[in-house]
Write a protein that holds these residues in place. Structure first.
Motif, PDB file in Angstrom:
ATOM      1  N   VAL A  62       0.839  -1.204   0.000  1.00 35.13           N
ATOM      2  CA  VAL A  62       0.000   0.000   0.000  1.00 35.13           C
ATOM      3  C   VAL A  62       0.868   1.246   0.000  1.00 35.13           C
ATOM      4  N   CYS A  63       1.932   1.226   0.783  1.00 38.89           N
ATOM      5  CA  CYS A  63       2.828   2.383   0.832  1.00 38.89           C
ATOM      6  C   CYS A  63       3.549   2.601  -0.492  1.00 38.89           C
ATOM      7  N   ASP A  64       3.801   1.533  -1.209  1.00 39.90           N
ATOM      8  CA  ASP A  64       4.483   1.664  -2.494  1.00 39.90           C
ATOM      9  C   ASP A  64       3.568   2.226  -3.570  1.00 39.90           C
ATOM     10  N   LEU A 121       0.332   3.682  -3.207  1.00 44.15           N
ATOM     11  CA  LEU A 121      -0.624   4.743  -2.886  1.00 44.15           C
ATOM     12  C   LEU A 121      -0.338   6.045  -3.637  1.00 44.15           C
ATOM     13  N   PRO A 122       0.922   6.466  -3.798  1.00 40.55           N
ATOM     14  CA  PRO A 122       1.152   7.695  -4.581  1.00 40.55           C
ATOM     15  C   PRO A 122       0.681   7.595  -6.028  1.00 40.55           C
TER      16      PRO A 122
END
Length: 117
Positions: A2-4, A6-7
């Motif tokens: 998700v952190c990878d 999301l942007p």
């Protein structure tokens, strides 16, 4: 994951929200309508392309990240790419693997079709 990824969803949404015409909001406020009444419909129509672009930019890399759980966690987490790989190599259920892959490829095509309206 998700952190990878999301942007890749947030940036197209921000770009589409940045292009919105705020004079429509000002005109609606001058006519006496509340901001809550007209902004969701106005923003959803204008932000549709940004949402579809974000969906495509997140789904395609997410399906290819089946190697990362194998390398880091020993393959305990089943992702979509892992499932397709297991259907072809371990289970030898090629029709089901092909069906999953075809449906997965159809999702970005459908989202791309929404942006062409």
């Amino acid at each position: 994951m998700v952190c990878d990824l999301l942007p890749f969803l947030v940036l197209p949404l921000y770009a589409s929200a940045e292009k919105l015409d705020w004079s429509i909001v000002e005109a609606a406020q001058e006519s006496g309508r509340q901001l809550v009444q007209h902004v969701p419909a106005w923003h959803s129509a204008a932000g549709h392309a940004g949402l579809a672009a974000g969906f495509i930019l997140v789904l395609i890399p997410a399906t290819g990240q089946f190697v990362i759980p194998d390398l880091l966690g020993g393959g305990k987490t089943v992702l979509l790419g892992n499932l397709i790989q297991q259907q072809f190599l371990q289970s030898r259920d090629w029709p089901f693997g092909a069906a999953i892959a075809f449906i997965t490829m159809g999702c970005p095509w459908r989202a791309y079709g929404f942006t062409r309206d």
